[in-house]
Design a protein around this motif. Structure first.
Motif, short mmCIF file in Angstrom:
data_model
loop_
_atom_site.label_atom_id
_atom_site.label_comp_id
_atom_site.label_asym_id
_atom_site.label_seq_id
_atom_site.Cartn_x
_atom_site.Cartn_y
_atom_site.Cartn_z
N ALA A 33 1.09 -1.15 0.05
CA ALA A 33 0.05 -0.04 0.10
C ALA A 33 0.87 1.25 0.06
N ARG A 34 0.74 1.97 -1.09
CA ARG A 34 1.67 3.27 -1.04
C ARG A 34 1.32 4.11 0.19
N GLY A 35 2.55 4.73 0.54
CA GLY A 35 2.41 5.57 1.66
C GLY A 35 1.78 4.92 3.04
N ALA A 36 1.63 3.68 3.27
CA ALA A 36 0.97 3.32 4.26
C ALA A 36 1.50 3.72 5.44
N ARG A 37 0.80 4.11 6.62
CA ARG A 37 1.05 4.39 7.81
C ARG A 37 0.69 3.29 8.94
N ILE A 38 1.68 2.82 9.74
CA ILE A 38 1.23 1.72 10.89
C ILE A 38 1.38 2.45 12.01
N HIS A 39 0.18 2.37 12.93
CA HIS A 39 0.15 2.73 14.15
C HIS A 39 0.03 1.68 14.97
N LEU A 40 0.96 1.46 16.00
CA LEU A 40 1.24 0.35 16.86
C LEU A 40 0.49 0.89 18.27
N CYS A 41 -0.48 0.13 18.46
CA CYS A 41 -1.36 0.77 19.67
C CYS A 41 -1.34 -0.11 20.72
#
Lengths: 142, 137
Positions: A33-41
Protein backbone atom coordinates in the motif's frame (compact mmCIF):
# COMPACT_ATOMS: atom_id res chain seq x y z
CA UNK A 1 -12.82 9.17 0.14
CA UNK A 2 -9.85 11.46 -0.22
CA UNK A 3 -6.95 10.21 -2.27
CA UNK A 4 -4.71 12.27 0.04
CA UNK A 5 -5.52 10.13 3.04
CA UNK A 6 -2.67 7.69 3.65
CA UNK A 7 -3.48 4.01 3.91
CA UNK A 8 -3.64 3.55 7.67
CA UNK A 9 -3.28 0.35 9.65
CA UNK A 10 -3.96 0.20 13.38
CA UNK A 11 -2.30 -2.73 15.14
CA UNK A 12 -3.28 -3.79 18.64
CA UNK A 13 -0.04 -4.65 20.44
CA UNK A 14 0.20 -6.32 23.84
CA UNK A 15 3.57 -8.00 23.70
CA UNK A 16 2.15 -11.47 23.06
CA UNK A 17 3.37 -13.74 20.28
CA UNK A 18 0.17 -13.38 18.27
CA UNK A 19 0.35 -9.59 18.54
CA UNK A 20 3.87 -9.67 17.07
CA UNK A 21 2.46 -11.79 14.24
CA UNK A 22 -0.12 -9.06 13.80
CA UNK A 23 2.68 -6.49 13.52
CA UNK A 24 4.37 -8.60 10.85
CA UNK A 25 1.15 -9.00 8.90
CA UNK A 26 0.56 -5.25 9.06
CA UNK A 27 4.06 -4.83 7.58
CA UNK A 28 3.17 -7.19 4.77
CA UNK A 29 0.07 -5.17 3.98
CA UNK A 30 1.99 -1.92 4.23
CA UNK A 31 4.46 -3.22 1.65
CA UNK A 32 1.57 -3.36 -0.82
CA UNK A 33 0.00 0.00 0.00
CA UNK A 34 1.67 3.17 -1.15
CA UNK A 35 2.43 5.59 1.65
CA UNK A 36 0.99 3.28 4.28
CA UNK A 37 1.17 4.31 7.91
CA UNK A 38 1.32 1.80 10.73
CA UNK A 39 0.06 2.76 14.18
CA UNK A 40 1.14 0.41 16.92
CA UNK A 41 -1.35 0.79 19.74
CA UNK A 42 -1.07 -0.58 23.25
CA UNK A 43 -3.91 -0.15 25.68
CA UNK A 44 -3.16 0.08 29.37
CA UNK A 45 -5.98 -1.12 31.52
CA UNK A 46 -6.69 0.26 34.95
CA UNK A 47 -4.86 -2.54 36.81
CA UNK A 48 -1.67 -1.80 34.94
CA UNK A 49 -2.05 1.90 35.61
CA UNK A 50 -2.37 1.17 39.30
CA UNK A 51 0.72 -1.00 39.21
CA UNK A 52 2.55 1.88 37.61
CA UNK A 53 1.72 4.19 40.48
CA UNK A 54 2.15 1.61 43.19
CA UNK A 55 5.58 2.40 44.56
CA UNK A 56 5.68 -0.86 46.49
CA UNK A 57 5.64 -2.80 43.26
CA UNK A 58 8.91 -4.29 42.13
CA UNK A 59 10.60 -2.15 39.48
CA UNK A 60 9.96 -4.84 36.90
CA UNK A 61 6.26 -4.50 37.53
CA UNK A 62 6.27 -0.80 37.03
CA UNK A 63 4.44 -0.63 33.81
CA UNK A 64 6.47 -2.27 31.17
CA UNK A 65 5.54 -1.03 27.74
CA UNK A 66 8.88 -1.98 26.24
CA UNK A 67 6.95 -4.43 24.04
CA UNK A 68 5.75 -1.42 22.10
CA UNK A 69 9.37 -0.49 21.37
CA UNK A 70 10.07 -4.09 20.38
CA UNK A 71 7.16 -3.92 17.98
CA UNK A 72 8.56 -0.73 16.47
CA UNK A 73 12.00 -2.32 16.22
CA UNK A 74 10.37 -5.13 14.26
CA UNK A 75 8.91 -2.66 11.78
CA UNK A 76 12.29 -0.91 11.47
CA UNK A 77 13.94 -4.19 10.64
CA UNK A 78 11.34 -4.52 7.90
CA UNK A 79 12.39 -1.14 6.51
CA UNK A 80 9.47 0.83 7.92
CA UNK A 81 10.98 3.83 9.63
CA UNK A 82 7.87 5.81 10.47
CA UNK A 83 5.62 3.47 12.44
CA UNK A 84 3.91 5.41 15.21
CA UNK A 85 3.55 4.02 18.72
CA UNK A 86 0.64 5.05 20.85
CA UNK A 87 -0.26 4.21 24.42
CA UNK A 88 -3.98 4.38 25.08
CA UNK A 89 -5.77 4.21 28.39
CA UNK A 90 -9.03 2.54 29.24
CA UNK A 91 -11.11 -0.29 27.87
CA UNK A 92 -9.00 -2.02 25.20
CA UNK A 93 -11.78 -2.65 22.68
CA UNK A 94 -13.21 0.85 22.99
CA UNK A 95 -9.82 2.50 22.78
CA UNK A 96 -8.69 0.53 19.73
CA UNK A 97 -11.94 1.35 17.96
CA UNK A 98 -11.62 5.00 18.94
CA UNK A 99 -8.07 5.08 17.57
CA UNK A 100 -9.28 3.56 14.31
CA UNK A 101 -12.02 6.18 14.06
CA UNK A 102 -9.71 9.08 14.90
CA UNK A 103 -7.11 7.94 12.38
CA UNK A 104 -9.65 7.03 9.68
CA UNK A 105 -8.00 3.63 9.65
CA UNK A 106 -8.36 1.34 6.68
CA UNK A 107 -7.70 -1.77 8.74
CA UNK A 108 -7.31 -2.94 12.29
CA UNK A 109 -5.00 -5.92 12.80
CA UNK A 110 -5.23 -8.00 15.96
CA UNK A 111 -3.34 -11.07 17.07
CA UNK A 112 -5.54 -13.88 18.34
CA UNK A 113 -4.47 -16.87 20.33
CA UNK A 114 -5.42 -20.23 19.01
CA UNK A 115 -6.63 -21.94 22.13
CA UNK A 116 -9.61 -24.10 22.92
CA UNK A 117 -12.63 -24.60 20.71
CA UNK A 118 -14.15 -21.24 21.60
CA UNK A 119 -10.83 -19.45 21.75
CA UNK A 120 -10.85 -15.70 21.32
CA UNK A 121 -14.17 -15.37 19.57
CA UNK A 122 -16.52 -15.79 22.47
CA UNK A 123 -19.21 -13.19 22.89
CA UNK A 124 -17.75 -10.37 24.94
CA UNK A 125 -14.16 -11.09 24.05
CA UNK A 126 -11.91 -8.20 23.13
CA UNK A 127 -11.66 -9.47 19.56
CA UNK A 128 -15.38 -9.75 19.05
CA UNK A 129 -16.06 -6.40 20.69
CA UNK A 130 -13.59 -4.75 18.34
CA UNK A 131 -15.16 -6.47 15.35
CA UNK A 132 -18.60 -5.34 16.55
CA UNK A 133 -17.66 -1.68 16.73
CA UNK A 134 -14.88 -1.26 14.21
CA UNK A 135 -15.35 1.32 11.46
CA UNK A 136 -13.20 -0.82 9.14
CA UNK A 137 -12.36 -4.48 8.47
CA UNK A 138 -10.56 -6.29 11.29
CA UNK A 139 -7.80 -8.74 10.43
CA UNK A 140 -7.32 -11.56 12.91
CA UNK A 141 -3.78 -12.82 12.74
CA UNK A 142 -2.56 -15.98 14.41
CA UNK B 1 0.40 -7.39 -4.74
CA UNK B 2 -1.59 -8.83 -1.88
CA UNK B 3 -3.75 -11.78 -2.86
CA UNK B 4 -6.93 -12.09 -0.81
CA UNK B 5 -9.34 -14.98 -0.97
CA UNK B 6 -12.84 -13.61 -0.50
CA UNK B 7 -15.56 -16.11 0.31
CA UNK B 8 -18.91 -15.24 -1.20
CA UNK B 9 -22.35 -16.79 -1.09
CA UNK B 10 -23.80 -13.80 -2.91
CA UNK B 11 -25.34 -12.45 0.32
CA UNK B 12 -25.39 -8.84 1.46
CA UNK B 13 -22.69 -9.74 3.99
CA UNK B 14 -20.42 -11.02 1.25
CA UNK B 15 -21.13 -8.01 -0.94
CA UNK B 16 -20.23 -5.72 1.95
CA UNK B 17 -16.89 -7.49 2.11
CA UNK B 18 -16.47 -7.01 -1.64
CA UNK B 19 -17.21 -3.30 -1.26
CA UNK B 20 -14.67 -2.97 1.54
CA UNK B 21 -11.93 -4.67 -0.44
CA UNK B 22 -12.68 -2.40 -3.37
CA UNK B 23 -12.37 0.59 -1.00
CA UNK B 24 -9.01 -0.69 0.28
CA UNK B 25 -7.83 -0.91 -3.29
CA UNK B 26 -9.06 2.58 -4.04
CA UNK B 27 -7.15 3.90 -1.05
CA UNK B 28 -3.87 2.51 -2.31
CA UNK B 29 -3.69 -1.19 -1.47
CA UNK B 30 -2.33 -3.22 -4.35
CA UNK B 31 -4.60 -6.24 -4.18
CA UNK B 32 -6.01 -9.05 -6.25
CA UNK B 33 -8.98 -11.11 -5.21
CA UNK B 34 -9.78 -14.78 -5.56
CA UNK B 35 -13.55 -14.91 -5.25
CA UNK B 36 -14.50 -18.26 -3.77
CA UNK B 37 -17.96 -19.80 -3.80
CA UNK B 38 -18.75 -23.04 -2.02
CA UNK B 39 -21.97 -24.77 -2.98
CA UNK B 40 -23.43 -26.97 -0.27
CA UNK B 41 -23.63 -30.69 -0.88
CA UNK B 42 -21.48 -33.58 -1.90
CA UNK B 43 -18.60 -33.24 -4.28
CA UNK B 44 -19.43 -34.78 -7.63
CA UNK B 45 -18.11 -38.30 -8.12
CA UNK B 46 -15.45 -38.82 -10.73
CA UNK B 47 -18.12 -40.50 -12.86
CA UNK B 48 -20.28 -37.35 -12.95
CA UNK B 49 -21.15 -36.25 -16.42
CA UNK B 50 -20.09 -33.01 -17.98
CA UNK B 51 -23.58 -31.46 -17.85
CA UNK B 52 -23.66 -31.83 -14.06
CA UNK B 53 -20.25 -30.21 -13.77
CA UNK B 54 -21.26 -27.40 -16.07
CA UNK B 55 -24.40 -26.80 -14.00
CA UNK B 56 -22.39 -26.50 -10.77
CA UNK B 57 -20.00 -24.12 -12.44
CA UNK B 58 -22.88 -22.06 -13.82
CA UNK B 59 -24.48 -21.85 -10.36
CA UNK B 60 -21.21 -20.74 -8.80
CA UNK B 61 -20.57 -18.18 -11.51
CA UNK B 62 -24.07 -16.76 -11.13
CA UNK B 63 -23.49 -16.40 -7.37
CA UNK B 64 -20.15 -14.70 -7.91
CA UNK B 65 -21.23 -12.43 -10.77
CA UNK B 66 -22.20 -9.37 -8.68
CA UNK B 67 -18.91 -9.56 -6.77
CA UNK B 68 -16.90 -9.93 -9.96
CA UNK B 69 -18.67 -6.91 -11.43
CA UNK B 70 -18.17 -4.76 -8.34
CA UNK B 71 -14.47 -5.53 -8.09
CA UNK B 72 -13.97 -5.03 -11.80
CA UNK B 73 -15.62 -1.60 -11.55
CA UNK B 74 -13.03 -0.79 -8.88
CA UNK B 75 -10.22 -1.93 -11.16
CA UNK B 76 -9.40 -4.92 -8.96
CA UNK B 77 -8.07 -8.03 -10.67
CA UNK B 78 -10.39 -10.96 -9.95
CA UNK B 79 -9.85 -14.71 -10.11
CA UNK B 80 -12.56 -17.20 -9.27
CA UNK B 81 -12.72 -20.53 -7.53
CA UNK B 82 -15.67 -22.77 -6.80
CA UNK B 83 -16.07 -25.93 -4.83
CA UNK B 84 -18.76 -28.12 -3.33
CA UNK B 85 -18.83 -29.24 0.27
CA UNK B 86 -18.56 -27.87 3.77
CA UNK B 87 -18.06 -24.10 3.45
CA UNK B 88 -15.36 -23.35 6.04
CA UNK B 89 -13.30 -26.38 5.09
CA UNK B 90 -13.37 -25.57 1.39
CA UNK B 91 -12.61 -21.90 1.99
CA UNK B 92 -9.53 -22.72 4.06
CA UNK B 93 -8.37 -25.29 1.51
CA UNK B 94 -8.84 -22.87 -1.37
CA UNK B 95 -6.90 -20.14 0.43
CA UNK B 96 -3.95 -22.51 0.77
CA UNK B 97 -4.21 -23.75 -2.81
CA UNK B 98 -4.28 -20.19 -4.12
CA UNK B 99 -1.51 -19.09 -1.76
CA UNK B 100 -3.65 -16.24 -0.47
CA UNK B 101 -2.20 -13.82 2.08
CA UNK B 102 -5.50 -13.73 3.95
CA UNK B 103 -9.11 -14.85 3.83
CA UNK B 104 -11.83 -12.20 3.70
CA UNK B 105 -15.23 -12.97 5.18
CA UNK B 106 -18.33 -10.83 5.44
CA UNK B 107 -19.78 -11.36 8.82
CA UNK B 108 -23.27 -12.72 8.98
CA UNK B 109 -25.70 -11.00 11.26
CA UNK B 110 -23.84 -7.73 11.57
CA UNK B 111 -26.06 -5.09 13.08
CA UNK B 112 -28.68 -7.59 14.18
CA UNK B 113 -29.38 -8.96 17.65
CA UNK B 114 -27.39 -12.01 16.60
CA UNK B 115 -24.30 -9.91 16.14
CA UNK B 116 -22.85 -10.95 19.48
CA UNK B 117 -21.95 -14.09 17.57
CA UNK B 118 -19.36 -14.15 14.88
CA UNK B 119 -21.35 -16.32 12.50
CA UNK B 120 -20.61 -19.99 12.20
CA UNK B 121 -18.69 -20.07 8.93
CA UNK B 122 -16.70 -17.02 9.94
CA UNK B 123 -15.85 -18.48 13.35
CA UNK B 124 -14.93 -21.83 11.89
CA UNK B 125 -12.69 -20.33 9.23
CA UNK B 126 -10.95 -18.20 11.85
CA UNK B 127 -10.41 -21.25 14.00
CA UNK B 128 -9.10 -23.50 11.26
CA UNK B 129 -7.20 -21.16 8.99
CA UNK B 130 -3.45 -20.99 9.40
CA UNK B 131 -3.51 -17.58 7.77
CA UNK B 132 -5.00 -14.25 8.78
CA UNK B 133 -8.72 -13.69 8.42
CA UNK B 134 -10.16 -10.29 7.55
CA UNK B 135 -13.62 -9.92 9.04
CA UNK B 136 -15.95 -7.36 7.49
CA UNK B 137 -18.98 -6.39 9.55
Amino acid sequence: MSAERPFTIVVGVDGSGPSMDAVRFAMRIAADARGARIHLCAVLVAAQEMAMHDTSARPARVLDDSFLERARDETRRGGITDAVTQVLHGDPAEELVRAALDLHADLIVLGVRRAGPLHALMAGSLTLRVIDRAPCPVVLSH
Amino acid sequence: MLRLLLATDGSDNAMRAVGRVRALSENGLSVEVVLCNVQPGEALPASAQAPERRQREADANATMAPGIAELARGGVRVLTHHATGQAAEEIVRAALDWDAAAIVIGRRGAGTPASSMLGSVCAQVTREAQLPVMVVS
